[in-house]
Enzyme design. Structure first.
Site, PDB file in Angstrom:
ATOM      1  CB  VAL A 155      -0.940  -0.001   1.224  1.00 22.27           C
ATOM      2  CG1 VAL A 155      -1.623   1.363   1.389  1.00 22.27           C
ATOM      3  CG2 VAL A 155      -1.993  -1.089   1.086  1.00 22.27           C
ATOM      4  CD1 TRP A 193      -0.641   0.928  -6.464  1.00 24.73           C
ATOM      5  CD2 TRP A 193      -1.683   2.223  -4.965  1.00 24.73           C
ATOM      6  NE1 TRP A 193      -1.759   1.441  -7.069  1.00 24.73           N
ATOM      7  CE2 TRP A 193      -2.417   2.242  -6.174  1.00 24.73           C
ATOM      8  CE3 TRP A 193      -2.159   2.963  -3.893  1.00 24.73           C
ATOM      9  CZ2 TRP A 193      -3.602   2.969  -6.324  1.00 24.73           C
ATOM     10  CZ3 TRP A 193      -3.339   3.687  -4.038  1.00 24.73           C
ATOM     11  CH2 TRP A 193      -4.031   3.680  -5.232  1.00 24.73           C
ATOM     12  CG  HIS A 194      -0.655   5.582  -1.199  1.00 27.80           C
ATOM     13  ND1 HIS A 194      -1.056   4.420  -0.597  1.00 27.80           N
ATOM     14  CD2 HIS A 194      -1.758   6.355  -1.280  1.00 27.80           C
ATOM     15  CE1 HIS A 194      -2.354   4.488  -0.314  1.00 27.80           C
ATOM     16  NE2 HIS A 194      -2.809   5.657  -0.721  1.00 27.80           N
ATOM     17  CG  ASP A 195       5.346   8.975  -4.220  1.00 26.97           C
ATOM     18  OD1 ASP A 195       6.135   8.406  -4.990  1.00 26.97           O
ATOM     19  OD2 ASP A 195       5.188  10.207  -4.187  1.00 26.97           O
TER      20      ASP A 195
END
Length: 633
Positions: free
Chosen positions: A513, A516-518
């Site tokens: 997670v 995936w965001h950054d």
């Protein structure tokens, strides 16, 4: 489980706007039950708040407390505390504040007379200035589909047949997917210019891999390729044409002043024509989720092609439950490149989601879900407009975002100011995410596709770390469950070995997670903090099970509320680290709160106010249980 119409007149209409059923029928209809079956049983009429009195959920509900002396005391606290909170945030935002000059450059003239607006958040600013154009697109896209349907109509013979006949459903799928795939290419070119070629290339490679490698390798290939794409997109800065041309020609960047090869000049020219959104790579993360969904839905469909679950269970394909839409494998011919492109770049959901699985998308393309309703869509649009108004009002009067982005001297703020600046910062983060998600879901609803609602509750209506995660970015949470959490074994705490495996599963999920965001350290810390903060709540539920407190419900409620206060403080800390001030900023804020005795007094007062708020949250959920609704968040 039904919608509350709330009576007639303006007040009744306002109540219906804020009904859970208006927000998303998934909140009032079990995922295993077809929507039409529920409406036929409920008649969707108001019964004064006692709906579902015979349901299992309502049997567990407690007697209402809204009119008890305890809650009258809570109302008094709300009347005093909530206006005070807004006043503190407004007070430090006034031009008379000595620190105003430090963040004034992040403000611009607003539409409210005499007020400026905080435009320091680039995400919301981009959404705000493009909203009129996106609104036109919301109208234009469904209208253009009607034109397409007129040019490429469903054969008259199928129109005259029963609407749910398999042949008519296949014709509807072809018609809609053809339009979506053609519009997808047009949409990509407008948004990203020549970079659309890069996106289509990634999609083609992924499609080629999943349809050619042996079945047993599909999961490994899927995850390896798509995680590598996440890193490659970030590290290569979107594969600039100029950089690729420099590599192909063997030219060094420092020599371009004297000589520029034609291929490099072409690359520079193409980079300058990157469409409306040049940085396509920051938006591609959401597309990666759809690529994984397509690949794994395809993988799971291979072993289930011998018999149709719909026929085996004798289900109505035009009125499947949401669980059946997701779990029932699509037919082999559904996994075509046309359908793949139409799904991966479905325009209403391409930029931000919500996320919908490939199986669900194909099912809704064949049969429009019965949850699509013009009246509900209009009410949803009004709710979006009201949320937009709330965001605008907050940004016109509380400049907490501009303050936090101006490298403030946190020691110059009082503990109350520090705490409420942080608190309102989280509300702005919540609103800036909520608005795009709701806008694009509204566009999808207008187009006849019903994706999940991403935000169930206000950020201030959460007391459980586990439940908060279920209700925040809900479609992503459900995606993680289907494609990572359940395949890794889910959760179990029956033995020490199971508990260890479960914690490792949580770490894997939240590491994904965060990345995936950054690819940033503060987001990794945020993801790991979430896992750490899960553990006290999980431990508490096992040390203090409800069954042992059946004879003392009030004491148990108070005990849970104390735990809820701790959860709120942990959730605020984690989200400030991940999405607002970072680890150093949080450290400065905490140091400022604890620097003297007044900070401890304020912390005790704030925790008391949180205690009151969580008691109200408990009662809101009890009210839902009395209506037969258990959202588990």
């Amino acid at each position: 489980m039904a919608s509350r119409e709330g009576g007639s007149g303006p007040l009744g209409f306002l109540r219906s706007l804020y009904d859970l059923d208006t927000l998303d029928t998934r909140f009032t209809t079990p995922s295993s039950v077809p929507y039409r079956a529920v409406t036929a049983h409920d008649k969707r009429e108001d019964d004064g708040g006692d709906r579902g009195a015979t349901s299992g959920n309502s049997k567990r509900a407690e007697a209402p407390k809204w009119k008890t002396p305890e809650f009258y005391l809570y109302y008094l606290v709300f009347i005093v505390v909530v206006p005070y909170m807004f006043w503190v945030a407004y007070d430090v935002s006034r031009p008379t504040d000595p620190r105003y000059k430090k963040f004034e450059n992040r403000l611009v003239k607003g539409w409210i007379p005499g007020r400026k607006i905080d435009v320091s958040d680039s995400q919301y600013y981009t959404f705000r200035i493009n909203l009129p154009y996106m609104a036109l697109l919301l109208i234009f896209h469904p209208l253009l589909r009607r034109v397409w349907n007129a040019v490429y109509p469903i054969p008259q013979a199928l129109k005259n047949s029963r609407a749910t006949a398999p042949e008519a459903a296949e014709a509807r799928l072809r018609q809609r997917a053809s339009y979506d795939s053609v519009f997808a290419v047009f949409f990509l070119v407008v948004l990203h210019g020549f970079s659309a070629v890069k996106i289509l290339t990634i999609l083609a490679i992924n499609y080629r891999l999943v349809t050619t490698v042996p079945k047993r390798y599909i999961p490994v290939v899927t995850w390896t390729f798509n995680i590598c794409i996440l890193f490659a997109n970030e590290l290569s800065n979107g594969y600039k044409f100029r950089e690729m041309a420099l590599y192909l020609t063997g030219t060094k960047a420092e020599t371009l002043g004297t000589y520029t090869p034609a291929l490099v000049a072409l690359g520079q020219w193409m980079d300058r024509r990157g469409g409306l959104i040049r940085r396509w790579e920051i938006l591609f993360n959401i597309t990666v989720l759809r690529l994984v969904s397509y690949n794994l839905d395809y993988y799971w469909s291979i072993d289930r092609r011998s018999a149709s679950p719909v026929e085996k269970k004798q289900l109505d394909p035009a009125n499947l439950s949401e669980r059946d839409r997701i779990a029932t494998p699509s037919q082999p011919h559904d996994f075509s490149f046309r359908n793949y492109l139409a799904y991966a770049i479905y325009a209403p959901l391409y930029l931000t989601g919500p996320i919908i699985t490939f199986n669900d998308y194909i099912s809704q393309q064949r049969y429009q879900p019965p949850t699509i309703s013009t009246s509900r869509t209009i009410k949803y649009a009004i709710r979006f407009a009201l949320v937009l108004l709330a965001m605008e009002l907050v940004l016109h009067y509380d400049y907490v975002g501009a303050i936090s982005k101006s490298r403030p001297d946190w020691s110059s703020y009082t503990p109350a100011q520090l705490s409420l600046l942080s608190y309102f910062n989280l509300h702005i983060i919540w609103l800036k995410l909520l608005l795009p998600w709701r806008f694009f879901r509204l566009w999808s609803l207008a187009d006849g596709v019903d994706p999940p609602e991403n935000m169930l509750r206000c950020v201030s209506d959460n007391y459980s770390t586990l439940s908060f995660w279920r209700g925040w970015h809900r479609s992503y949470y459900r995606w993680l469950l289907r494609y990572i959490y359940i395949p890794l074994g889910g959760s179990s705490f029956r033995t020490a070995r199971d508990a260890t495996r479960t914690v490792l599963t949580y770490l894997v999920v939240f590491t994904f997670v965060a990345l995936w965001h950054d690819i940033k350290l503060n987001l990794l810390i945020w993801g790991w903090l979430i896992v750490v903060f899960f553990l006290p709540e999980i431990a508490a539920t096992r040390l203090f099970p409800r069954r042992k407190w059946e004879g003392r419900p009030t004491a148990y409620r108070m005990l849970c509320c104390v735990g809820g206060v701790g959860n709120v403080l942990m959730m605020v800390s984690a989200n400030l680290v991940g999405f607002a001030v970072g680890l150093d900023g949080l450290e400065s804020i905490v140091r400022g709160i604890f620097r003297d005795y007044s900070g401890l007094v304020f912390l005790f007062t704030a925790c008391s106010a949180l205690f009151v708020g969580i008691q109200v949250m408990f009662e809101i959920r009890q009210t839902e249980l009395r209506r037969g609704i258990n959202l588990k968040c």
